[in-house]
Design an enzyme around this catalytic site. Structure first.
Site, PDB file in Angstrom:
ATOM      1  N   HIS A  77      10.692  91.890 -10.190  1.00  0.00           N
ATOM      2  CA  HIS A  77      11.273  90.725 -10.868  1.00  0.00           C
ATOM      3  C   HIS A  77      10.308  90.143 -11.919  1.00  0.00           C
ATOM      4  CE1 HIS A  77      14.100  91.347  -7.599  1.00  0.00           C
ATOM      5  NE2 HIS A  77      13.055  91.324  -6.788  1.00  0.00           N
ATOM      6  N   HIS A 170       7.804  94.304  -3.512  1.00  0.00           N
ATOM      7  CA  HIS A 170       8.882  93.323  -3.367  1.00  0.00           C
ATOM      8  C   HIS A 170       8.735  92.587  -2.048  1.00  0.00           C
ATOM      9  CE1 HIS A 170      11.813  94.478  -6.631  1.00  0.00           C
ATOM     10  NE2 HIS A 170      10.987  95.526  -6.672  1.00  0.00           N
ATOM     11  N   GLU A 246       9.084  96.673   0.556  1.00  0.00           N
ATOM     12  CA  GLU A 246       9.547  95.314   0.868  1.00  0.00           C
ATOM     13  C   GLU A 246       8.560  94.788   1.906  1.00  0.00           C
ATOM     14  OE1 GLU A 246      11.814  93.542  -0.491  1.00  0.00           O
ATOM     15  OE2 GLU A 246      13.429  94.812  -1.265  1.00  0.00           O
TER      16      GLU A 246
HETATM   17 ZN    ZN Z   1      12.758  92.167  -4.930  1.00  0.00          ZN
END
Ligand code: ZN
Length: 282
Positions: A77, A170, A246
């Site tokens: 992002h 992430h 993640e």
């Molecule tokens: Zn993400």
């Protein structure tokens, strides 16, 4: 030390998206892979306690990395995404004949600490550790205040750098009660040689290193900390060994506390750097 500018306005503007979690990273439908192993979801009603990593005693020093290695770090992002919906919603190639939005806003902790700030800070810490070992580090974005880049461009940066490893960083945003733990995604079925054994080995090394360091594997997605994915554009379009980590669930209180703290981010970063070194030396 990396200064992080928190983007408050984008966060407010993107509130609806943020509530949905790390939307680029969550599979829209079960992945139809025969090789995928799924652990039965055993979500408890209360957040599970998270064991503090014990890095110094549990992570063996990896062998020296050969010179000339290149690692591309891809912090998920960006801080300006939330205030530029038209740009980040633009459809771009995502591999396997699909298109996806250029990028997404990412998620945040319940207290508002955004995923893009977490991924930016962790990536900088990983990069600093790797550079200290003589590894050339390339980032897919140069600050935490811009827009994008799009997922196809992020993949292209890794490809153009001829990266020996590409690691996207992430954090997830599941609101399921008790959902916690990390998982490592890799492209499957593989679309090229790099997405085969090299990427699955990178995923396993990152998973093993995180687990050895005391981080818990996800109790709500993938199996044993790994997740075979066919829908992630950055992985589908990579021609280099690539994984997407993640790191945990920002909506889980214990993991949010770790991610929000500088000490916690350094623990993630030290572990990821050790994992990448171990992969390069293997
Ligand atoms: Zn993400």
């Amino acid at each position: 030390m990396v200064a992080v500018r928190r983007a408050i306005v984008p966060f407010l503007l993107a509130g609806a998206l943020l509530l949905t979690g790390c939307s680029d990273d969550v599979p829209a439908a079960p992945v139809p892979l025969t090789t995928r192993t799924v652990t039965p979801t055993t979500v408890t009603s209360a957040p599970s306690p998270v064991t503090s990593p014990v890095l110094s005693s549990s992570v063996a020093a990896p062998p020296p990395v050969a010179s000339g290695r290149v690692v591309v770090l891809d912090p998920g992002h960006n801080g300006g995404n939330g205030s530029h919906p038209a740009e980040i919603n633009r459809q771009v190639p995502a591999g396997r004949g699909q298109t996806k939005p250029c990028n997404t806003t990412g998620t945040a902790t319940n207290a508002g600490y955004p995923e893009h700030a977490f991924t930016w800070d962790v990536a900088q810490r990983v990069g600093k550790a790797l550079a200290g070992k003589g590894i050339r580090v390339v980032y897919t974005r140069q600050n935490d205040t811009g827009v994008g880049p799009c997922v196809d461009r992020r993949a292209a940066i890794g490809n153009e750098a001829a990266a020996d490893a590409v690691v996207s960083i992430h954090a997830d945003g599941s609101t399921a009660a008790g959902a916690n733990g990390f998982h490592v995604a890799y492209s499957a079925p593989p679309l090229n040689a790099a997405q085969g054994e090299p990427s699955t080995r990178l995923a396993q090394v990152v998973r093993d290193t995180l687990r050895t360091s005391g981080f818990s594997t996800s109790n709500y997605i993938g199996g044993n900390g790994l997740s075979a994915r066919s829908d992630l554009g950055g992985l589908n379009l990579s021609t280099r060994p690539a994984v997407l980590v993640e790191c945990g669930n920002m909506r889980n209180a214990a993991e949010a506390a770790r991610m929000t703290s500088e000490e916690g981010r350094q623990q993630y970063a030290s572990t990821l750097a050790a994992a990448i070194e171990a992969y390069l030396a293997s």
